[in-house]
Motif scaffolding. Structure first.
Motif, PDB file in Angstrom:
ATOM      1  N   ALA A 190       8.549   5.548  -0.834  1.00 15.79           N
ATOM      2  CA  ALA A 190       8.989   4.300  -1.450  1.00 15.79           C
ATOM      3  C   ALA A 190      10.034   3.603  -0.581  1.00 15.79           C
ATOM      4  CB  ALA A 190       9.558   4.574  -2.837  1.00 15.79           C
ATOM      5  N   LEU A 191      10.974   4.370  -0.042  1.00 15.30           N
ATOM      6  CA  LEU A 191      11.985   3.786   0.836  1.00 15.30           C
ATOM      7  C   LEU A 191      11.345   3.263   2.121  1.00 15.30           C
ATOM      8  CD1 LEU A 191      14.814   6.440   0.330  1.00 15.30           C
ATOM      9  CD2 LEU A 191      14.743   4.102  -0.573  1.00 15.30           C
ATOM     10  N   ARG A 192      10.308   3.953   2.597  1.00 19.27           N
ATOM     11  CA  ARG A 192       9.589   3.445   3.778  1.00 19.27           C
ATOM     12  C   ARG A 192       8.925   2.112   3.470  1.00 19.27           C
ATOM     13  NH1 ARG A 192       4.099   6.108   5.988  1.00 19.27           N
ATOM     14  NH2 ARG A 192       3.195   4.238   4.999  1.00 19.27           N
ATOM     15  N   ALA A 193       8.366   1.986   2.266  1.00 21.77           N
ATOM     16  CA  ALA A 193       7.728   0.727   1.884  1.00 21.77           C
ATOM     17  C   ALA A 193       8.716  -0.429   1.949  1.00 21.77           C
ATOM     18  CB  ALA A 193       7.137   0.843   0.474  1.00 21.77           C
ATOM     19  N   TRP A 194       9.941  -0.199   1.466  1.00 20.93           N
ATOM     20  CA  TRP A 194      10.946  -1.270   1.522  1.00 20.93           C
ATOM     21  C   TRP A 194      11.346  -1.579   2.967  1.00 20.93           C
ATOM     22  CZ3 TRP A 194      11.033  -4.376  -2.183  1.00 20.93           C
ATOM     23  CH2 TRP A 194      10.908  -3.970  -3.508  1.00 20.93           C
ATOM     24  N   ARG A 195      11.451  -0.563   3.798  1.00 22.97           N
ATOM     25  CA  ARG A 195      11.776  -0.825   5.207  1.00 22.97           C
ATOM     26  C   ARG A 195      10.694  -1.671   5.854  1.00 22.97           C
ATOM     27  NH1 ARG A 195      13.231   4.698   5.086  1.00 22.97           N
ATOM     28  NH2 ARG A 195      11.340   5.302   6.234  1.00 22.97           N
ATOM     29  N   GLU A 196       9.449  -1.398   5.507  1.00 26.91           N
ATOM     30  CA  GLU A 196       8.338  -2.187   6.062  1.00 26.91           C
ATOM     31  C   GLU A 196       8.419  -3.647   5.618  1.00 26.91           C
ATOM     32  OE1 GLU A 196       5.377   1.743   5.924  1.00 26.91           O
ATOM     33  OE2 GLU A 196       5.162   0.115   4.457  1.00 26.91           O
ATOM     34  N   LEU A 197       8.791  -3.869   4.366  1.00 24.16           N
ATOM     35  CA  LEU A 197       8.922  -5.245   3.891  1.00 24.16           C
ATOM     36  C   LEU A 197      10.123  -5.933   4.526  1.00 24.16           C
ATOM     37  CD1 LEU A 197       7.622  -7.217   1.720  1.00 24.16           C
ATOM     38  CD2 LEU A 197       9.624  -6.650   0.342  1.00 24.16           C
ATOM     39  N   PHE A 198      11.251  -5.216   4.623  1.00 24.53           N
ATOM     40  CA  PHE A 198      12.471  -5.815   5.157  1.00 24.53           C
ATOM     41  C   PHE A 198      12.362  -6.130   6.650  1.00 24.53           C
ATOM     42  CE2 PHE A 198      15.061  -3.284   1.804  1.00 24.53           C
ATOM     43  CZ  PHE A 198      14.679  -4.200   0.824  1.00 24.53           C
ATOM     44  N   ALA A 199      11.467  -5.449   7.350  1.00 25.21           N
ATOM     45  CA  ALA A 199      11.342  -5.678   8.794  1.00 25.21           C
ATOM     46  C   ALA A 199      10.839  -7.074   9.117  1.00 25.21           C
ATOM     47  CB  ALA A 199      10.419  -4.626   9.411  1.00 25.21           C
ATOM     48  N   SER A 200      10.288  -7.761   8.130  1.00 24.86           N
ATOM     49  CA  SER A 200       9.746  -9.101   8.338  1.00 24.86           C
ATOM     50  C   SER A 200      10.847 -10.120   8.553  1.00 24.86           C
ATOM     51  CB  SER A 200       8.897  -9.514   7.131  1.00 24.86           C
ATOM     52  OG  SER A 200       8.553 -10.871   7.208  1.00 24.86           O
ATOM     53  N   ASN A 201      10.549 -11.133   9.352  1.00 25.45           N
ATOM     54  CA  ASN A 201      11.482 -12.240   9.542  1.00 25.45           C
ATOM     55  C   ASN A 201      11.565 -13.144   8.314  1.00 25.45           C
ATOM     56  OD1 ASN A 201      12.236 -11.540  12.162  1.00 25.45           O
ATOM     57  ND2 ASN A 201      10.452 -12.579  13.045  1.00 25.45           N
ATOM     58  N   PHE A 202      10.716 -12.914   7.342  1.00 24.30           N
ATOM     59  CA  PHE A 202      10.706 -13.762   6.155  1.00 24.30           C
ATOM     60  C   PHE A 202      12.047 -13.712   5.426  1.00 24.30           C
ATOM     61  CE2 PHE A 202       6.359 -13.978   7.009  1.00 24.30           C
ATOM     62  CZ  PHE A 202       5.790 -14.961   6.232  1.00 24.30           C
ATOM     63  N   ARG A 215      20.656  -1.421   0.472  1.00 24.29           N
ATOM     64  CA  ARG A 215      21.967  -1.010   1.004  1.00 24.29           C
ATOM     65  C   ARG A 215      21.809  -0.362   2.367  1.00 24.29           C
ATOM     66  NH1 ARG A 215      22.815   0.458  -4.496  1.00 24.29           N
ATOM     67  NH2 ARG A 215      22.195   2.610  -4.028  1.00 24.29           N
ATOM     68  N   ALA A 216      20.801   0.487   2.517  1.00 24.29           N
ATOM     69  CA  ALA A 216      20.576   1.151   3.795  1.00 24.29           C
ATOM     70  C   ALA A 216      20.239   0.154   4.894  1.00 24.29           C
ATOM     71  CB  ALA A 216      19.450   2.175   3.654  1.00 24.29           C
ATOM     72  N   ALA A 217      19.591  -0.943   4.528  1.00 18.96           N
ATOM     73  CA  ALA A 217      19.226  -1.958   5.512  1.00 18.96           C
ATOM     74  C   ALA A 217      20.336  -2.962   5.758  1.00 18.96           C
ATOM     75  CB  ALA A 217      17.963  -2.689   5.046  1.00 18.96           C
ATOM     76  N   GLY A 218      21.433  -2.828   5.022  1.00 21.93           N
ATOM     77  CA  GLY A 218      22.544  -3.749   5.197  1.00 21.93           C
ATOM     78  C   GLY A 218      22.311  -5.118   4.595  1.00 21.93           C
ATOM     79  N   LEU A 219      21.346  -5.219   3.679  1.00 17.71           N
ATOM     80  CA  LEU A 219      21.040  -6.510   3.065  1.00 17.71           C
ATOM     81  C   LEU A 219      21.962  -6.831   1.907  1.00 17.71           C
ATOM     82  CD1 LEU A 219      17.129  -6.300   3.069  1.00 17.71           C
ATOM     83  CD2 LEU A 219      18.588  -7.597   4.629  1.00 17.71           C
ATOM     84  N   VAL A 220      22.523  -5.807   1.266  1.00 17.17           N
ATOM     85  CA  VAL A 220      23.503  -5.988   0.192  1.00 17.17           C
ATOM     86  C   VAL A 220      24.635  -5.012   0.431  1.00 17.17           C
ATOM     87  CG1 VAL A 220      21.780  -6.779  -1.466  1.00 17.17           C
ATOM     88  CG2 VAL A 220      22.346  -4.346  -1.347  1.00 17.17           C
ATOM     89  N   GLY A 221      25.761  -5.258  -0.217  1.00 15.82           N
ATOM     90  CA  GLY A 221      26.903  -4.384  -0.057  1.00 15.82           C
ATOM     91  C   GLY A 221      26.745  -3.075  -0.793  1.00 15.82           C
ATOM     92  N   PRO A 222      27.621  -2.128  -0.496  1.00 14.93           N
ATOM     93  CA  PRO A 222      27.547  -0.817  -1.166  1.00 14.93           C
ATOM     94  C   PRO A 222      27.852  -0.925  -2.648  1.00 14.93           C
ATOM     95  CG  PRO A 222      29.556  -1.023   0.137  1.00 14.93           C
ATOM     96  CD  PRO A 222      28.742  -2.227   0.451  1.00 14.93           C
ATOM     97  N   LEU A 228       0.838  -1.197   0.000  1.00 20.15           N
ATOM     98  CA  LEU A 228       0.000   0.000   0.000  1.00 20.15           C
ATOM     99  C   LEU A 228       0.874   1.250   0.000  1.00 20.15           C
ATOM    100  CD1 LEU A 228      -2.862  -0.897   2.535  1.00 20.15           C
ATOM    101  CD2 LEU A 228      -2.676  -1.434   0.109  1.00 20.15           C
ATOM    102  N   SER A 229       1.901   1.228   0.848  1.00 22.82           N
ATOM    103  CA  SER A 229       2.837   2.360   0.862  1.00 22.82           C
ATOM    104  C   SER A 229       3.478   2.523  -0.506  1.00 22.82           C
ATOM    105  CB  SER A 229       3.914   2.134   1.925  1.00 22.82           C
ATOM    106  OG  SER A 229       3.347   1.904   3.191  1.00 22.82           O
ATOM    107  N   ALA A 230       3.849   1.393  -1.125  1.00 22.51           N
ATOM    108  CA  ALA A 230       4.489   1.454  -2.439  1.00 22.51           C
ATOM    109  C   ALA A 230       3.544   2.017  -3.493  1.00 22.51           C
ATOM    110  CB  ALA A 230       4.968   0.058  -2.835  1.00 22.51           C
ATOM    111  N   TYR A 231       2.263   1.657  -3.398  1.00 23.45           N
ATOM    112  CA  TYR A 231       1.291   2.149  -4.372  1.00 23.45           C
ATOM    113  C   TYR A 231       1.182   3.671  -4.286  1.00 23.45           C
ATOM    114  CZ  TYR A 231      -2.986   2.527  -7.120  1.00 23.45           C
ATOM    115  OH  TYR A 231      -3.917   2.861  -8.083  1.00 23.45           O
ATOM    116  N   ALA A 232       1.042   4.186  -3.058  1.00 25.96           N
ATOM    117  CA  ALA A 232       0.960   5.632  -2.892  1.00 25.96           C
ATOM    118  C   ALA A 232       2.255   6.299  -3.335  1.00 25.96           C
ATOM    119  CB  ALA A 232       0.657   5.974  -1.435  1.00 25.96           C
TER     120      ALA A 232
END
Length: 925
Positions: free
Chosen positions: A853-865, A918-925, A839-843
């Motif tokens: 858009a960056l908030r939408a990714w943070r919301e997805l990344f926060a999951s343990n999935f 990158r901001a979430a530390g999931l991939v390298g710079p 929903l955040s991504a749609y808006a």
């Protein structure tokens, strides 16, 4: 607000993918993106085989093809013509759906059988198609001609096909349906049961298509008592599909269970035909598909293995299924002794479980059966006939939908019977009773207590099975000779795994259809991370089907809801944690995964689910008609009946990809189901005040009895899908108007989408009331309304609804402070922030807000999935029935919704994924 086109980077990625599709210009994607905008014509459309290679045998197939808005229109003479190029098979085409401007959105194409190649290119135009199939009508029958074959379909009576001739010879007669009713379950100790035979009684015949490549005949009726006057029951709908270039008829069989579960037990359910057997018994043959590509084949009167040798040429001919050479040349002892060799008249292959079948035969009724062979899984095809011809009959998902059986009877007589049993008469009778009693839950309060411990909504009488349905796909060949083992094996493969022509994902995506998705892309580390996890989840569920044997006549195609780590089992026996029944849009997860990847295994998984959830989890007759059943131990056992399960959004993608008529019927069944919302109290156990965030989902409005209280997501959002499909299919404005009435009145409420529910008028589709109370339910956005809203806002211009939806999308995952500033309070009920990140991504996409858009990714990344790969493990030894590849804490709700969120986020805000990762530390710079 104009549609927002993708970023330049995403356009370049998608254009590169599209360029790999022959005949599909890059420019068409730039014009259409994935938002339904007006596009430029595509110059060609590559068709490929779903399994990646041409089949050994092709019996014809039908597929749907999308087109960009405004690029293709139906000719004034209504004659829609396409070609597969010089040397390609014949093609029959027709409209399947329209854009709002009247241009064609989807077309359907029937491809003649016979010829195979690595693929073909579909292009508009072409001359008159030579007739390969034709139909002649009279008051008594329809006569379908296809090559050497002529099929006679009576307009009433017992038979689906009265006779089929090949080159003028009557090879098959009396194709009909059979059902065995048993008046009780299998006796547990002493006792007996009585069986009664029912056969088909056709009450209506409809010619839906009459060639030149495909003819379709629909027959409706009931099963009638065979022995004199009696009841009619088990309504059926059967479609017969005849293709040019094919020796077979495809049979799509659907029936509704409408009996009394306490006394109407189905002991057998089948399709049977009579086969002319004029050849000498040593020239008559029976074939069964075995394991893998294997074939079991024997003669009615064998000449191999005898004490005396007839001669090698005689043995070779019989093994090959050919007529024996003149008997005068046979060894004299065998020639004189032929009459003493037993004639084997009856053959049975029964598959009582997905892990084993047994093959037996006997000389005739009244004599003992002997064991012939056995195996694990068969593809489900039988043949009976002789050197001058015969019949092969089988059905798809044979071992997956046990107990199943194939029979040949009286093969030593002038007429043999061949039967495909969708429910085997040698297995225990089908038991449609509830798995439980009330067990003391006699009051509402006791039922609430039960719900709180087992997650099952129980109320006596609301756990009924009458009204559920099942569809089976069969194939029947009328042949001019006994097929070789190789030919028969190729036919069996067509039964078990029908050859299907499909489009590349990029070609579908280029047309801007089916909402927000993009083609699978691993071009950056962050995208690869997401794609790998999406694939990991899909592969785990494919594995779970086999590991936990999610098979059986009523169950195949469904998955379980939640896992029990302690038992290393899914919670198959715990109330609402058992069968999933489409909870939180599992069907959409699979279909969008297929659209993105083109994976054959995902298509077949999704197809099985669509066949199951649209039939078994939904009522097609009785007081709950039009509603589905919430997840439970049995597919119908939970007492909550809801449109969120019967949701046409879960069938619509399959319909447009395949033009499957039965799926089209199922969607049409739902068009007026909102008129019955007053009959069910969807939230009976979750009434307002029973828990935080609960909503009045449906039920009579106290202030206006003609209205029902309906939620925007679980009720209206589910109903919208059927109206949208019908508007697309017919162009009828009444369905558009009903959709718009709902959109417009939601947008007019004071709290708009944050009102969450309001009094609803089924006659007009309008909501009413002030809508001044802010309420939130996590369930409102997880049953297809996100996908429907995305599509609707590209098809109709409703500024009020657009504003309401964008507001809801922006603020659902906002901080409490932001909600208070917007609504004056922060209502409870929000959950699943990761799945609602879309929903955040749609808006963010439509309002061009990169921070959102960056908030939408943070919301997805926060999951343990994102960390679940590491938890996967093997469990073996005495702890489990068989070794498992286990993913602890796996749940279908989260798997489906996280995956759908990841898919939509990549399509909408994929250009910010790398920065966010990158901001979430999931991939390298």
């Amino acid at each position: 607000m104009p549609p927002f086109l993708p970023s330049r980077r995403r356009f370049v990625q998608l254009a590169a993918a599209l360029a790999a599709v022959p005949g599909a210009p890059i420019a068409s994607h730039a014009a259409t993106a994935n938002v339904g905008g007006k596009g430029k014509p595509v110059s060609g459309t590559a068709l490929r085989w779903l399994d990646g290679q041409a089949p050994a045998r092709f019996e014809g197939a039908t597929l749907g093809v999308p087109w960009p808005r405004g690029t293709l229109r139906l000719p004034a003479n209504k004659d829609l013509r396409f070609t597969l190029g010089a040397g390609g098979p014949a093609l029959q085409s027709w409209p399947l759906a329209y854009w709002p401007d009247g241009s064609l959105k989807w077309t359907a194409h029937a491809v003649a059988g016979g010829a195979t190649a690595s693929g073909w290119n579909l292009e508009p135009g072409g001359g008159t198609v030579k007739a390969g199939v034709s139909v002649r009508q009279s008051a008594e029958a329809l006569t379908v001609s296809a090559g050497e074959l002529t099929w006679t379909v009576p307009t009433s009576g017992e038979y689906l096909v009265e006779r089929a001739t090949r080159a003028g010879r009557v090879t098959m007669q009396h194709l009909r349906l059979v059902a065995l009713r048993q008046d009780g379950p299998e006796p547990e100790d002493a006792g007996s049961v009585r069986r009664e035979l029912f056969t088909s009684k056709v009450t209506r015949v409809t010619l839906e298509q009459e060639g030149p490549v495909r003819a379709v005949v629909k027959l409706d009726g009931v099963h009638a008592a065979r022995a004199g006057a009696g009841r009619d029951w088990l309504p059926f709908s059967v479609r017969l599909y005849f293709y040019a270039g094919s020796d077979s008829v495809r049979i799509v069989h659907s029936f509704i269970y409408d009996g009394d579960p306490a006394r109407d037990f189905i002991a057998g359910l089948g399709v049977t035909a009579r086969v002319a057997m004029p050849d000498a018994t040593h020239d008559r043959h029976v074939r069964f598909a075995g394991e893998g590509v294997g074939v079991w084949g024997e003669a009615v009167r064998p000449v191999t293995g005898l004490r005396r040798d007839p001669g090698q040429e005689y043995k070779d001919a019989q093994v090959a299924g050919q007529a024996l050479p003149p008997l005068a040349g046979m060894a004299k002892p065998v020639q004189d002794g032929l009459r003493w060799i037993p004639e084997w008249g009856d053959f049975t292959l029964a598959q009582p479980t997905p892990d084993g079948f047994a093959l037996r035969k006997r000389t005739r009724s009244g004599h003992a059966w002997i064991d012939a062979n056995a195996g694990t899984r068969t593809r489900g095809l039988v043949y009976a006939g002789g050197a001058t011809g015969g019949v092969a009959l089988g059905f798809k998902d044979f071992w997956q939908r046990t107990p199943s059986q194939l029979d040949v009877r009286k093969a030593a007589s002038d007429m043999a019977d061949v039967t495909a049993w969708m429910w085997s008469p040698s297995s225990p009778a089908m038991d449609m009773r509830s798995y439980r009693s009330a067990d003391g839950m006699d009051t509402f309060e006791e039922q609430i207590a039960g719900l709180n411990i087992t997650y099952e909504d129980y109320e006596p009488g609301w756990d009924a099975s009458p009204g559920v349905a099942r569809t089976t796909e069969l194939q029947l060949w009328v042949l001019g000779a006994t097929p070789s083992h190789q030919d028969f094996s190729d036919m069996a493969e067509q039964v078990a795994n029908p050859a299907r022509l499909v489009l590349e994902p990029a070609r579908i995506h280029a047309c801007g259809v089916l909402g927000d998705w993009d083609v699978s892309d691993r071009s950056t580390p962050a995208r690869k991370l997401i794609e790998d996890h999406l694939a990991f989840r899909l592969d785990q569920y494919l594995r779970e089907v086999e590991q936990h044997r999610w098979y059986g006549f009523w169950s195949y195609g469904d998955v379980m809801h939640a896992y029990d780590n302690d038992r290393h089992m899914w919670r198959y026996d715990i109330g609402g944690y058992a069968w999933d029944n489409s909870e939180l849009s599992t069907d959409l997860w699979l279909w969008y995964s297929y659209l993105r990847t083109g994976r054959a295994d995902i298509f077949k998984f999704a197809e099985a689910m669509t066949r199951h959830t649209g039939e078994v989890d939904v009522y097609h007759a009785g007081p709950f008609k039009g509603f589905g059943t919430r997840h439970g131990v049995q597919h119908w056992s939970d007492s909550s009946k809801q449109p969120r399960v019967s949701n046409a959004a879960y069938r619509r993608i399959y319909y447009f990809l395949t033009a499957d008529e039965r799926t089209g019927d199922l969607m049409r069944e739902l068009l007026d189901s909102d008129a019955d919302l007053h009959k069910v109290d969807i939230g009976r156990k979750l009434r307002p005040g029973s828990r935080p965030g609960a909503l009045p989902s449906a039920g009579r409005s106290a202030n206006a009895p003609a209205l029902v209280d309906a939620s925007f997501g679980t009720v209206w959002g589910s109903l919208v899908a059927a109206w949208l499909a019908e508007w697309e299919r017919t162009g009828e404005p009444r369905w558009r108007d009903k959709i718009v009435n709902g959109m417009r009145t939601i947008g007019a409420l004071e709290r708009r989408w944050f009102a969450a529910a309001a009094p609803y008028d089924p006659k007009t589709g309008k909501f009413s009331g002030p809508g001044d109370q802010a309420r939130i339910s996590q369930l409102n956005g997880v049953f297809g309304v996100v996908e429907m809203s995305s599509e609707l806002l590209t098809l109709v211009d409703e500024p009020g609804y657009r504003k309401a939806w964008l507001e809801y999308c922006r603020y659902y995952n906002a901080t409490s402070e932001e909600l208070v500033a917007l609504l004056g309070s922060a209502p409870r009920g929000r959950a699943q922030p990761d799945s609602h990140s879309r929903l955040s991504a749609y808006a963010a996409h439509h309002e061009r807000d990169r921070a959102l858009a960056l908030r939408a990714w943070r919301e997805l990344f926060a999951s343990n999935f994102m960390k679940s790969h590491a938890a996967a493990r093997k469990v073996g030894g005495v702890a489990v029935l068989r070794e498992l590849h286990e993913l602890p804490n796996i749940g279908t709700n989260g798997s489906a919704q996280w995956s759908l969120a990841a898919i939509q986020n990549m399509a909408l805000v994929g250009d910010s994924l790398d920065e966010a990762a990158r901001a979430a530390g999931l991939v390298g710079p």
